[in-house]
Every structure is written in C-alpha cells, then in structure tokens.
Design a protein around this motif. Sequence first.
Motif, PDB file in Angstrom:
ATOM      1  N   ASP A  53       0.800  -1.232   0.000  1.00  0.00           N
ATOM      2  CA  ASP A  53       0.000   0.000   0.000  1.00  0.00           C
ATOM      3  C   ASP A  53       0.834   1.284   0.000  1.00  0.00           C
ATOM      4  OD1 ASP A  53      -2.794  -1.167   0.457  1.00  0.00           O
ATOM      5  OD2 ASP A  53      -1.586  -2.122   2.002  1.00  0.00           O
ATOM      6  N   GLU A  54       1.947   1.254   0.773  1.00  0.00           N
ATOM      7  CA  GLU A  54       2.763   2.475   0.870  1.00  0.00           C
ATOM      8  C   GLU A  54       4.240   2.123   0.847  1.00  0.00           C
ATOM      9  OE1 GLU A  54       1.836   5.376   3.905  1.00  0.00           O
ATOM     10  OE2 GLU A  54      -0.279   4.863   3.817  1.00  0.00           O
ATOM     11  N   PHE A  55       5.052   3.120   0.484  1.00  0.00           N
ATOM     12  CA  PHE A  55       6.502   2.934   0.466  1.00  0.00           C
ATOM     13  C   PHE A  55       7.175   4.010   1.312  1.00  0.00           C
ATOM     14  CE2 PHE A  55       5.524   1.466  -4.041  1.00  0.00           C
ATOM     15  CZ  PHE A  55       5.480   0.129  -3.683  1.00  0.00           C
ATOM     16  N   GLN A  56       8.307   3.636   1.859  1.00  0.00           N
ATOM     17  CA  GLN A  56       9.148   4.594   2.585  1.00  0.00           C
ATOM     18  C   GLN A  56      10.578   4.159   2.282  1.00  0.00           C
ATOM     19  OE1 GLN A  56       8.287   4.752   6.801  1.00  0.00           O
ATOM     20  NE2 GLN A  56      10.231   5.759   7.275  1.00  0.00           N
ATOM     21  N   GLY A  57      11.411   5.065   1.870  1.00  0.00           N
ATOM     22  CA  GLY A  57      12.794   4.645   1.597  1.00  0.00           C
ATOM     23  C   GLY A  57      13.574   5.702   0.853  1.00  0.00           C
ATOM     24  N   TYR A  58      14.865   5.447   0.707  1.00  0.00           N
ATOM     25  CA  TYR A  58      15.759   6.424   0.090  1.00  0.00           C
ATOM     26  C   TYR A  58      15.360   6.737  -1.359  1.00  0.00           C
ATOM     27  CZ  TYR A  58      18.859   5.542   4.108  1.00  0.00           C
ATOM     28  OH  TYR A  58      19.382   5.421   5.361  1.00  0.00           O
TER      29      TYR A  58
END
Length: 542
Positions: free
Chosen positions: A499-504
Amino acid sequence: MIFRSQLRHSVRLWLGALLFGLLAGLALELCLGALRFTAAPPGLPDGAEPAVVWLLSAAGTCVLALGVFGVLADAAGRRRQAALRASLDVAHERLREQALSDPLTGLPNRALFEERLARQLGAAEGGQQESLAVLFIDLDGFKPINDSFGHAAGDTVLAEVGQRLRGLVGSEDLAARVGGDEFLLLLRLDGEAGRAPRMATQVLQVISKPYRLPNLVDVNLSCSIGIVTYPAHGPGSKLLANADAAMYAAKRAGGSSFAVFAPSMDQDARLQLELQHDLRMAIERHELELYYQPKVHALSSQITGAEALVRWNHPLRGMISPTVFIPVAERFALISALGYWVIEEACRQVREWLDQGLRMRVAVNLSMQQLRQEDLVPRIRAALEHHQVDPSLLTFEITESVAMEDATMRAFGALAGVGVSLSIDDFGTAYSNFAALRKLPAKQLKIDRSLFTDIDESGDALAVVDAMIKMAHALGLKVVAEGVETERQRDLLLALHCDEFQGYLYGRPMPAHMLSLWALGEGETHPVDFRASLYDPRVLIG
Ligand code: C2E
Ligand code: MG
Ligand code: MG
C-alpha cells in the motif's frame, strides 16, 4: 570434632559420678563404723541400730541413684542439643545455597560466582601462567522470544540454557546465571589459555540447538561471548567489566560469536558511559532534533505522511544515529525522558505545519519501556491538547516483538482509545503470533527492508513478502514497505499490492524545514508530490 568433645564430656561426667559415688559410700561407711564403735546415742531405743543402718544405706543408695540419673539426663540433653545443632546447620546451609543460587536455573548466582572468582584470584596472585578465564555469555534474540511467547516460554528457554551450560563445565569450573539472559563461566586454565576459546566454541554450539517451548513450538537462539583470562586481562577487579566489554564487542559485530578482550574494547565501554552522561544533558541543551522521512502512497506516488526519526547533534561527535543512542538510552533508563520529548516535539511540529496549511500525518516510534510507563497515555493526550492537534494526525509505531507482549496489548488498547493510529514496525524480524496480531487494534504493518532487499533475485523473498502482504490484508491492515531503495524493488512490491513505500528512493529522513520547502514546491526538484488533500485550501502556504 563434635563427637570427640562429646565423648570427652561423657567420660568426665562418668568419672565425676563414680568419684561422687565413692565419696558417698565412704561417708556412709564412716557413719556406720562410728555407730558400731560408739554406744547407742541417748534416747535411741535398744535394737534400733539396724534400722538406722538401713536408713543410712537407703539414703546412700538414693544419692548414688541421683548421681547416675543426673549423668543419664545430661547425656540425653546433650544428644538432643547435638541433633538440634545438626539440623540447624543443614537449614543454614540450605538457606545459604538458596541465597547463592538462581532459582530458575539452579545455577550459582552472581554473589557465589564472585566469591569463587575472588578465591581463585587469591590463589593465582603473583603467578605468571594463565590460570583462569571468565566467559561472559549474553543470549542474542532472547527478548523477542520472551515478548512474543510470554514469560513462561522465556523461563523454559533460560532453564534449558542453564542445563546445557552446566553440562559443559567440569567439576573444577563454575557456570552461573548473573542477570536476565546473562551467564558467566569460570574456567581453570592451569596455563592452557587455548581452553577458553575452545569452550566458547562449544557454548556457541550447544546454545544454538533448538528449544522446545511449552506450546511445542521450536525456537532458535544464539549468544555473544566475551572472554578474559587472568593475568593477561587483569587486574582481578576489572576482569568482569572487561569480559562485559568483550561480550559487547561480539554483540556489535553481529552476535553469534565470541571476542577475546582487547584494550580498545574498554574504550568502547567507556564511550557508552560517556554517551549516557552526555545524553542526560542533550534535551536541555537542545541537541536533539526530529528528522522526517516521507511515506508515499504506492499507486499514486504521493506523500501521505512522514515518520519522525530522532537525531542527536552532539557538540563534539557530530550527528549520532538513533541506532547508537537509543540502545544507550534504553540501557541507562533515559528513554522515557527522550520519548516524551519526541512526542511533544512531533505534536509541536504538526501544529506548525497545520498553521502553514499542511495536514501532515506524523508517525512516532515508541520503545518497549515507554509502553510500560503508567503516564504514557495521559501525556500523549496532554501533548495533543496543548498543541491542539487532532489525534487522527498521529500514528505510533511499535516494533513487532514489543507489540506481542501482553502488557503492550493493554497499552495498545488505551492508545487506540485516544484516537491515534497504531502501526507494527519492523515486521518480519521477530516471532509473530497471528492470533495476537488479529486482536491488535493496529491499522498498519511495516515490512522490514531485510525481507525484501534481494526480492529481485530471490524467489523465496518474493514468496515470503507476498504471503505477508496477503495475510496483512486479510487482517485488514495496510502494508508499508520500509527501506525501498530501487525502482525494481518498488515495482515488485507494487505488483504484490503493497500500500505504501518509505525509503531512500523517495527521500531520506530530513529536517522539518526541508520537508516544508518540499511541500511548498521550493528548492530542488523532488521525485514525488504531496497528496492534494494534505493541503488546507483555507491557509495560504508560505
Ligand atoms: P525504524 O523505526 O524502523 O526507522 C526506519 C529506519 O530505516 C530509519 O533509520 C531510516 O532512516 C532507515 N531507512 C529508511 N529508508 C531506508 C532505506 O531506503 N535504506 C536504508 N538502508 N535505511 C532506510 P534511523 O533513522 O537510523 O532509525 C533507526 C531506528 O531507531 C528506527 O527504526 C527506530 O527503531 C529507532 N528510532 C528512531 N527514532 C526514534 C524515536 O524517536 N524513538 C524511539 N523509541 N526509537 C527511534
Ligand atoms: Mg519506525
Ligand atoms: Mg522499521
């Protein structure tokens, strides 16, 4: 010893009684003799002498009998006293053993270990050859087992570890439990220093065998071991501290290994002490800062919120990562003050963004110790009220292992009652209990990057992440993949309906003002936009 003194006492008594009997007999004999030679005393009727003799004899016999009775009664009393003393000695020894042993494992405790160590150090003083070794053993991954399966399961594992260690050491050595999941071994070396690392290798092997929990689940553990030998790593007073420092070096190197003490490790231990000393002042000196890392909606690639990640701007050491100082804060009971500062600061920042026309949802990390704090919920409420922030704008992230603890579940319920959202962090790094997961009032599950770093190469990784996302969706949880670095990872995770992404790939953690600039469309160009619904049309931004 006691028997001999009793024997001496009895002989003395019997001799005394004999002498007393003899003297009484002699006195009697003298009286009788006197009676025989003198005329009958006046007033004594004729023929009464035999009666007097009889009376005197009876009196003499009574005196003798009294003497014998006295001796016998004394002997019985002595026997009773001796028996009482013996049972007192047994009780005393048992109490001493209890006071010096750990009830869970039956191993000696720290007090007995230190007593034995001091004795052996005393005997080894001044010697040149390596005479003894201490192995400091700390279990790796025990906490998640304890947290996920409960304390009864944790106790089973500890008792089994104790038994395995006892099975390893010889009669000349000593194994002790000295803390929650900490054990010490004291080995006699007699000049053979190589025995210590050999023993450490054996310890690693026996500890790594599976443990059967009461619910019949098998779990695995490893351990980190620090080794010191005497006199090489002495003096005696620093031996345990040095073994502890060596154990931490082994742990920092990834665990499941041993490290022999080196002077540089002492510096690391000192560094930890220095950090905790400086950390106590860090809040007052405004050295802490919250950075924010955007969370991006998978399908629309728009920012939906941010995670607050604390940073420490140390005046001499520069920026220190939370992975360095959060464990220090936890170890030295500073996490509560630090955690409340983070909550207060996050609410203040959300208010500032609201005033700028940005409805940012912010996620804050909570540690295990914070969840145990009685006043956590009232303080969160107070911070929200003070900054006039709607609870729906705040999410609390709690790591998987912590989320499964009974006590935590209660705190979760209370937090959900405040109206904030809950998210399970670092999912896939501990032992999840799906039944418990189902009951948690969480809305979000964050998959740890360690599970998908090689998702583009490994079919297994893909299958595991696929199963996790399906399971989370079945439980009504949204899934965030944390630590997305490449487009390939993003595409595969998207195909699995993450559903969601978090990252560099989208953005590193950054100071609040940088995120503000990003929201305003100022500064350098950015790969993603903020979701339109985050902006409050009534407020002119900038
Ligand atoms: P976390 O909560 O799982 O935070 C995510 C960590 O992953 C952050 O590390 C973040 O910078 C890093 N990360 C994000 N995207 C990527 C990526 O693409 N690649 C790589 N390699 N790393 C990425 P950070 O900021 O160093 O924080 C580490 C941990 O420290 C956090 O893990 C959290 O457990 C803890 N922490 C941070 N701030 C706080 C806090 O305020 N309170 C508490 N209790 N713990 C905190
Ligand atoms: Mg987090
Ligand atoms: Mg995480």
